[in-house]
Motif scaffolding. Structure first.
Motif, PDB file in Angstrom:
ATOM      1  N   GLY A  48       0.824  -1.205   0.000  1.00  0.00           N
ATOM      2  CA  GLY A  48       0.000   0.000   0.000  1.00  0.00           C
ATOM      3  C   GLY A  48       0.857   1.252   0.000  1.00  0.00           C
ATOM      4  O   GLY A  48       0.524   2.246  -0.662  1.00  0.00           O
ATOM      5  N   ASP A  49       1.961   1.225   0.730  1.00  0.00           N
ATOM      6  CA  ASP A  49       2.868   2.375   0.756  1.00  0.00           C
ATOM      7  C   ASP A  49       3.471   2.615  -0.630  1.00  0.00           C
ATOM      8  O   ASP A  49       3.536   3.748  -1.109  1.00  0.00           O
ATOM      9  N   ALA A  50       3.898   1.520  -1.270  1.00  0.00           N
ATOM     10  CA  ALA A  50       4.490   1.650  -2.605  1.00  0.00           C
ATOM     11  C   ALA A  50       3.476   2.175  -3.612  1.00  0.00           C
ATOM     12  O   ALA A  50       3.777   3.046  -4.437  1.00  0.00           O
ATOM     13  N   MET A  51       2.241   1.663  -3.557  1.00  0.00           N
ATOM     14  CA  MET A  51       1.238   2.080  -4.528  1.00  0.00           C
ATOM     15  C   MET A  51       0.795   3.522  -4.300  1.00  0.00           C
ATOM     16  O   MET A  51       0.505   4.243  -5.263  1.00  0.00           O
ATOM     17  N   THR A  71      -5.415  -6.592  -5.226  1.00  0.00           N
ATOM     18  CA  THR A  71      -4.474  -5.486  -5.380  1.00  0.00           C
ATOM     19  C   THR A  71      -5.156  -4.278  -5.999  1.00  0.00           C
ATOM     20  O   THR A  71      -4.937  -3.136  -5.583  1.00  0.00           O
ATOM     21  N   ILE A  72      -6.015  -4.521  -6.996  1.00  0.00           N
ATOM     22  CA  ILE A  72      -6.775  -3.429  -7.605  1.00  0.00           C
ATOM     23  C   ILE A  72      -7.724  -2.802  -6.583  1.00  0.00           C
ATOM     24  O   ILE A  72      -7.935  -1.589  -6.576  1.00  0.00           O
ATOM     25  N   VAL A  73      -8.282  -3.630  -5.709  1.00  0.00           N
ATOM     26  CA  VAL A  73      -9.139  -3.115  -4.642  1.00  0.00           C
ATOM     27  C   VAL A  73      -8.348  -2.178  -3.733  1.00  0.00           C
ATOM     28  O   VAL A  73      -8.827  -1.110  -3.332  1.00  0.00           O
ATOM     29  N   MET A  74      -7.110  -2.558  -3.419  1.00  0.00           N
ATOM     30  CA  MET A  74      -6.263  -1.687  -2.607  1.00  0.00           C
ATOM     31  C   MET A  74      -5.965  -0.381  -3.330  1.00  0.00           C
ATOM     32  O   MET A  74      -5.909   0.687  -2.715  1.00  0.00           O
ATOM     33  N   VAL A  75      -5.774  -0.473  -4.651  1.00  0.00           N
ATOM     34  CA  VAL A  75      -5.545   0.731  -5.437  1.00  0.00           C
ATOM     35  C   VAL A  75      -6.719   1.683  -5.297  1.00  0.00           C
ATOM     36  O   VAL A  75      -6.546   2.897  -5.119  1.00  0.00           O
ATOM     37  N   ALA A  76      -7.934   1.142  -5.358  1.00  0.00           N
ATOM     38  CA  ALA A  76      -9.125   1.981  -5.206  1.00  0.00           C
ATOM     39  C   ALA A  76      -9.149   2.667  -3.850  1.00  0.00           C
ATOM     40  O   ALA A  76      -9.464   3.862  -3.742  1.00  0.00           O
ATOM     41  N   ALA A  77      -8.798   1.923  -2.797  1.00  0.00           N
ATOM     42  CA  ALA A  77      -8.779   2.508  -1.456  1.00  0.00           C
ATOM     43  C   ALA A  77      -7.741   3.614  -1.352  1.00  0.00           C
ATOM     44  O   ALA A  77      -7.970   4.637  -0.693  1.00  0.00           O
TER      45      ALA A  77
END
Length: 297
Positions: A40-43, A187-193
């Motif tokens: 999450g930090d990297a994204m 991972t895409i879900v985390m991107v949305a968050a």
């Protein structure tokens, strides 16, 4: 408190921050359980060049367009990271550091270039570094729902699969589940968050909004269903209280105050949560020793 509910600007900031805290807390649980908190930090840092490129290509500061650019850049970074880990001998931590440095450095270069342009259209793009919650308008709230709603819906619809993959991906693979596809979707879900929180807390602090509520909730329960509800509640509460506290100060940035409030909740949970809390375990140890001494006498 009444002004937060009646004033248009304060109401948007409060609703937006609370919505962000709840969604990021809920979805961040899966990053923590899958031991991908640093992802999450990297994204979040990787989203910065996406914002700058979206502005360069469109010339518009429309938040929705900028967030789409951020989402694309973060997704590319996440998929690239997964590819590096699976196809090379590079370890997860080294790959994370590499991807974060490349994307964040590229984003800073683009921002510096934009700031040197003679026009003023790019003014304010640097606010995405640390967030600018005061700039939230009603349209931003709808953008949060448009990005966060489908992510929540995916998790709820595929709850049994997501739960199994989060705890035991090898067993899920033995059952024939498409684990890799679900990992990419998560991972895409985390991107949305991450994307929905960029305008509120910025790329630098967004990872805290994913990790801290989940870490706090994990101390209070061993059940995933309760954990995600607690994490959403902790995230929403921290955002609401942080917005209120920042409103008390003159010019105090909302994003950092929200993160500090969430940190207090996380530290408190680590200390006093039943069974897992440090204070609780010390107390149980003292009780055990006293009972052992009494029995010896």
């Amino acid at each position: 408190m009444i002004e937060m509910l009646t004033d248009y600007t304060l109401r948007n900031v409060t609703l937006g921050a609370t919505l962000l805290g709840a969604i990021s807390g809920f979805l961040g649980c899966f990053a923590v359980l899958r031991r991908q908190a640093l992802l999450g930090d990297a994204m979040s840092h990787a989203a910065l060049p996406g914002i700058a490129l979206a502005f360069l290509l469109t010339g518009q500061r429309d938040p929705f367009i900028l967030l789409i650019g951020a989402a694309i850049a973060a997704a590319v970074a996440a998929l690239w990271l997964l590819a590096i880990v699976r196809t090379t001998p590079i370890k997860d931590d080294a790959a994370l550091a590499f991807v974060l440095a490349v994307f964040f450095g590229f984003g800073l270069v683009l921002l510096s270039y934009l700031q040197r342009q003679p026009t003023t259209a790019q003014a304010g793009l640097k606010s995405f570094l640390f967030g600018q919650a005061a700039a939230l308008v009603e349209r931003d709230l709808w953008a949060m729902l448009a990005l966060g709603g489908p992510a929540l819906a995916f998790v709820i619809i595929f709850w049994p699969h997501v739960k199994l993959i989060s705890f035991d991906p090898d067993f899920a693979r033995s059952l024939g589940l498409p684990v890799r596809r679900f990992e990419i979707l998560l991972t895409i879900v985390m991107v949305a968050a991450i994307v929905i929180g960029l305008q509120t807390v910025g790329v630098v602090l967004m990872s805290a909004m994913l990790v801290a509520p989940a870490v706090a909730a994990r101390q209070w329960t061993n059940r995933l269903e309760i954990m995600v509800v607690l994490a959403a509640g902790f995230g929403g509460l921290a955002a609401f209280v942080g917005t209120w506290l920042s409103g008390l100060g003159d010019g105090t940035a909302t994003g950092p105050v929200i993160v500090l409030t969430m940190s207090v909740i996380a530290i408190g949970s680590l200390l006093v949560a039943p069974e897992r809390g440090i204070v609780w375990r010390r107390w149980r140890m003292v009780q055990y020793r006293q009972s052992g001494s009494s029995a010896g006498e």
